[in-house]
Design an enzyme around this catalytic site. Structure first.
Site, PDB file in Angstrom:
ATOM      1  CG  ASP A 123       2.830  54.003  65.348  1.00 33.57           C
ATOM      2  OD1 ASP A 123       3.479  54.704  66.143  1.00 33.57           O
ATOM      3  OD2 ASP A 123       2.380  54.440  64.273  1.00 33.57           O
ATOM      4  CE  LYS A 159       8.901  52.266  68.368  1.00 33.26           C
ATOM      5  NZ  LYS A 159       7.752  52.047  67.465  1.00 33.26           N
ATOM      6  CD  GLN A 201      11.097  57.253  64.026  1.00 36.14           C
ATOM      7  OE1 GLN A 201      12.311  57.258  64.080  1.00 36.14           O
ATOM      8  NE2 GLN A 201      10.368  58.061  64.758  1.00 36.14           N
ATOM      9  CB  THR A 247      12.048  58.025  59.566  1.00 40.25           C
ATOM     10  OG1 THR A 247      12.220  59.272  60.243  1.00 40.25           O
ATOM     11  CG2 THR A 247      12.957  56.964  60.167  1.00 40.25           C
ATOM     12  N   GLY A 282       5.883  58.723  68.750  1.00 42.00           N
ATOM     13  CA  GLY A 282       4.840  58.889  69.765  1.00 42.00           C
ATOM     14  C   GLY A 282       4.711  57.554  70.465  1.00 42.00           C
ATOM     15  CG  HIS A 283       7.625  55.699  71.814  1.00 43.35           C
ATOM     16  ND1 HIS A 283       8.961  55.476  72.016  1.00 43.35           N
ATOM     17  CD2 HIS A 283       7.449  55.689  70.463  1.00 43.35           C
ATOM     18  CE1 HIS A 283       9.567  55.325  70.842  1.00 43.35           C
ATOM     19  NE2 HIS A 283       8.662  55.472  69.886  1.00 43.35           N
TER      20      HIS A 283
HETATM   21  P1  GDP Z   1       4.941  52.863  69.787  1.00 45.17           P
HETATM   22  O1  GDP Z   1       5.160  54.046  68.930  1.00 45.17           O
HETATM   23  O2  GDP Z   1       5.602  51.629  69.254  1.00 45.17           O
HETATM   24  O3  GDP Z   1       5.274  53.092  71.225  1.00 45.17           O
HETATM   25  O4  GDP Z   1       3.369  52.545  69.720  1.00 45.17           O
HETATM   26  P2  GDP Z   1       2.188  53.639  69.859  1.00 45.17           P
HETATM   27  O5  GDP Z   1       2.098  54.047  71.262  1.00 45.17           O
HETATM   28  O6  GDP Z   1       2.312  54.682  68.835  1.00 45.17           O
HETATM   29  O7  GDP Z   1       0.937  52.754  69.432  1.00 45.17           O
HETATM   30  C1  GDP Z   1       0.603  51.577  70.095  1.00 45.17           C
HETATM   31  C2  GDP Z   1      -0.836  51.718  70.625  1.00 45.17           C
HETATM   32  O8  GDP Z   1      -1.318  50.449  71.035  1.00 45.17           O
HETATM   33  C3  GDP Z   1      -0.933  52.590  71.863  1.00 45.17           C
HETATM   34  O9  GDP Z   1      -2.178  53.217  71.861  1.00 45.17           O
HETATM   35  C4  GDP Z   1      -0.834  51.586  73.004  1.00 45.17           C
HETATM   36  O10 GDP Z   1      -1.449  52.049  74.194  1.00 45.17           O
HETATM   37  C5  GDP Z   1      -1.578  50.428  72.430  1.00 45.17           C
HETATM   38  N1  GDP Z   1      -1.141  49.085  72.868  1.00 45.17           N
HETATM   39  C6  GDP Z   1       0.105  48.635  73.155  1.00 45.17           C
HETATM   40  N2  GDP Z   1       0.085  47.308  73.399  1.00 45.17           N
HETATM   41  C7  GDP Z   1      -1.201  46.919  73.268  1.00 45.17           C
HETATM   42  C8  GDP Z   1      -1.864  45.655  73.357  1.00 45.17           C
HETATM   43  O11 GDP Z   1      -1.274  44.611  73.594  1.00 45.17           O
HETATM   44  N3  GDP Z   1      -3.210  45.653  73.116  1.00 45.17           N
HETATM   45  C9  GDP Z   1      -3.909  46.777  72.822  1.00 45.17           C
HETATM   46  N4  GDP Z   1      -5.210  46.668  72.602  1.00 45.17           N
HETATM   47  N5  GDP Z   1      -3.318  47.975  72.727  1.00 45.17           N
HETATM   48  C10 GDP Z   1      -1.980  48.045  72.929  1.00 45.17           C
HETATM   49  P1  IMO Z   2       7.049  55.608  66.578  1.00 42.89           P
HETATM   50  O1  IMO Z   2       8.352  55.761  67.298  1.00 42.89           O
HETATM   51  C1  IMO Z   2       5.046  55.293  62.721  1.00 42.89           C
HETATM   52  C2  IMO Z   2       6.714  57.657  59.463  1.00 42.89           C
HETATM   53  C3  IMO Z   2       5.846  58.793  58.934  1.00 42.89           C
HETATM   54  C4  IMO Z   2       6.268  58.785  57.487  1.00 42.89           C
HETATM   55  C5  IMO Z   2       7.754  58.485  57.549  1.00 42.89           C
HETATM   56  C6  IMO Z   2       8.641  59.717  57.514  1.00 42.89           C
HETATM   57  O2  IMO Z   2       5.885  56.189  67.284  1.00 42.89           O
HETATM   58  O3  IMO Z   2       6.849  54.187  66.140  1.00 42.89           O
HETATM   59  P2  IMO Z   2       9.251  61.593  59.290  1.00 42.89           P
HETATM   60  O4  IMO Z   2       8.381  62.568  60.006  1.00 42.89           O
HETATM   61  O5  IMO Z   2      10.028  60.681  60.190  1.00 42.89           O
HETATM   62  O6  IMO Z   2      10.117  62.206  58.249  1.00 42.89           O
HETATM   63  O7  IMO Z   2       8.210  60.669  58.471  1.00 42.89           O
HETATM   64  O8  IMO Z   2       7.953  57.805  58.791  1.00 42.89           O
HETATM   65  N1  IMO Z   2       6.976  57.701  60.916  1.00 42.89           N
HETATM   66  C7  IMO Z   2       6.389  56.888  61.791  1.00 42.89           C
HETATM   67  N2  IMO Z   2       5.421  55.960  61.619  1.00 42.89           N
HETATM   68  N3  IMO Z   2       5.593  55.500  63.940  1.00 42.89           N
HETATM   69  C8  IMO Z   2       6.579  56.402  64.122  1.00 42.89           C
HETATM   70  O9  IMO Z   2       7.227  56.542  65.284  1.00 42.89           O
HETATM   71  C9  IMO Z   2       6.982  57.185  63.027  1.00 42.89           C
HETATM   72  N4  IMO Z   2       7.896  58.176  62.862  1.00 42.89           N
HETATM   73  C10 IMO Z   2       7.885  58.470  61.566  1.00 42.89           C
HETATM   74  O10 IMO Z   2       4.482  58.516  59.105  1.00 42.89           O
HETATM   75  O11 IMO Z   2       5.641  57.709  56.817  1.00 42.89           O
HETATM   76 MG    MG Z   3       4.064  55.535  67.939  1.00 43.57          MG
END
Ligand code: GDP
Ligand code: IMO
Ligand code: MG
Length: 424
Positions: free
Chosen positions: A13, A16, A224, A239, A40-41
């Site tokens: 998170d 990415k 991840q 994971t 979840g991206h």
């Molecule tokens: P990922 O799994 O690495 O793609 O990240 P996620 O999408 O799960 O979580 C990142 C969250 O931060 C999302 O809600 C993005 O829209 C948000 N985000 C990404 N870059 C920035 C930033 O520079 N500032 C803020 N405030 N939010 C951001």
């Molecule tokens: P993105 O790509 C954050 C974490 C879960 C748990 C552990 C194992 O959005 O960054 P799993 O379901 O993979 O067996 O869970 O890994 N986890 C993540 N945490 N971002 C993710 O993906 C994750 N995918 C799995 O919360 O701790």
């Molecule tokens: Mg994510």
């Protein structure tokens, strides 16, 4: 630079999705190489929010072709839902998305076993995303997994699934005392999915190799984060795949020497969702503030993310593990308004201080972070596009991290949208 890996440097998170969307404006291909719908991206296009789980984050650029490579475990129901969701919002997916014939499938019995195993672990639960990821990779390693290509031979597919369901039901009803699953219903549902997915199924190994030989620009999308790697992460709170650079070569089927540039995505603080050690976690008011300002709730599960401070010990380990050429620092805007910003520079352990990330979680659990406190900065930085316009303390923070990680940040992200980015 025809081949670029984009990898989460922390516990996932990091942003990415946003960064891949931004960088893939220059890509011909974006290739997901591991994980599944646990990811979840998030990508924002104006006021529209897209959350991608299996489909690569390059999909929002019409010229980019997207690959779900061999190392990904695919729940075909989720994939179809995602494709339909994108198409219904005007994103053309057909003809641009390619699914590896060698990728393993995630079945309802994997999801069920993921949930039941977590329940049984009780206090020791991992906090998985309950998407069946661990059990699906376990079947792959046990050589009873079912691959995408098998769906094109319905009779053999049925026999294979029936055998697996019989075995899983013995566990589900015997050990877990839960209701057995119906193999016939699973086969019927998956063969329906197979019909719809047929046009997407490809020999993505050959496809990526050909693209590379033509000199096309390939981006590899990590899911991840490095600290969730099954071997180098905080095992067992990890994971079941390899989010690190090394995962690209086995997940896609390309030689290591063909990876030309590796970019690490670093959040300006740290979050973790699920259980496991997190030395710089701030369970108090400041951690809560990071969660609220940063909108730190899981993109896949909606769970609140645990929040804390930037951890140089963990991130230097991540740099060493991944060989980052550069980094992207995200969510700098979230830190605005703090009087000071703590950064962890070492861990205190019963036998002394260390700057090495321990390999054993029971040691990591005892680590007491030693912080250096940097001056905070005020004001809203989300509208800033030129690095020189950032408050001097914000620049000091960015440069401090660069010096200690020994990599440059090519971009600093100050908001969720594409445009909210400072190019250095
Ligand atoms: P990922 O799994 O690495 O793609 O990240 P996620 O999408 O799960 O979580 C990142 C969250 O931060 C999302 O809600 C993005 O829209 C948000 N985000 C990404 N870059 C920035 C930033 O520079 N500032 C803020 N405030 N939010 C951001
Ligand atoms: P993105 O790509 C954050 C974490 C879960 C748990 C552990 C194992 O959005 O960054 P799993 O379901 O993979 O067996 O869970 O890994 N986890 C993540 N945490 N971002 C993710 O993906 C994750 N995918 C799995 O919360 O701790
Ligand atoms: Mg994510």
């Amino acid at each position: 630079m025809p081949t670029v890996c984009v990898i989460g440097a922390q516990w996932g998170d990091e942003g990415k999705g946003k960064v891949l969307d931004l960088l893939s404006a220059d890509a011909d291909w974006v290739v997901r190489y591991h994980g599944g719908s646990n990811a979840g991206h998030t990508v924002w296009l104006g006021n529209e929010k897209f959350v991608l789980h299996l489909v690569p984050s390059g999909i929002l650029h019409p010229h980019v072709r997207c690959v779900i490579a061999t190392g990904v475990v695919v729940d075909p129901r989720h994939l179809l839902e995602e494709i339909d969701g994108l198409e219904s919002r005007g994103v053309k997916v057909a003809g641009r998305l390619f699914l590896s014939d060698r990728a393993h499938l995630v079945f309802p019995y994997h999801v069920e076993l993921d949930k039941l195993a977590e329940l049984r672990r009780g206090e020791n639960r991992i906090g998985t995303t309950a998407r069946g990821i661990g059990p699906a990779y376990a079947d792959r390693a046990s050589r009873i997994g079912v691959r995408v290509a098998e769906m094109s031979e319905p009779d053999a597919f049925r026999r294979h699934v029936e055998r697996n369901v019989e075995e899983k039901n013995a566990l589900i009803t015997g050990l877990y005392r839960a209701k057995p699953l119906d193999a016939g219903a699973i086969v019927a549902e998956y063969l329906e999915c197979a019909k719809r997915l047929r046009p997407f199924v490809s020999d993505t190994f050959a496809m990526v190799g050909d693209a590379k030989r033509r000199g096309e620009r390939l981006f590899f999308e990590g899911a991840q984060g490095a600290l969730l790697d099954i071997d180098f992460g905080t095992y067992p709170f990890v994971t079941s795949s390899h989010p690190i650079t090394g995962g690209v070569t086995v997940g896609v089927g390309i030689p290591p020497r063909d990876v030309e540039r590796v970019i690490g995505i670093f959040k300006a603080y740290t979050t973790r969702v699920g259980a496991g050690p997190f030395p710089t976690e701030d369970p108090g008011d400041l951690g809560k503030r990071l969660r609220e300002r940063g909108g730190e709730f899981g993109s896949t599960t909606g769970r609140p993310r645990r929040c804390g401070w930037f951890d140089l010990v963990a991130c230097r380990y991540s740099c060493e593990l991944n060989g980052f050429d550069a980094g992207v620092l995200t969510k700098l805007d979230v830190l605005a308004g703090l009087s000071e910003i703590p950064v962890c520079v070492a861990y205190g352990l019963p036998n002394g201080e260390t700057t090495r990330f321990p390999g054993n979680v029971s040691v990591l659990e005892r680590a007491v972070p030693r912080y250096e406190k940097l001056p905070g900065f005020d004001g809203d930085v989300s509208g800033i596009r030129n690095y020189r316009d950032l408050p001097v303390e914000a620049k000091r923070y960015v440069q401090y991290l660069e010096e200690h990680l020994e990599i440059p940040f090519s971009h600093v992200s100050v908001g969720p949208e594409r445009e909210q980015t400072i190019v250095r």
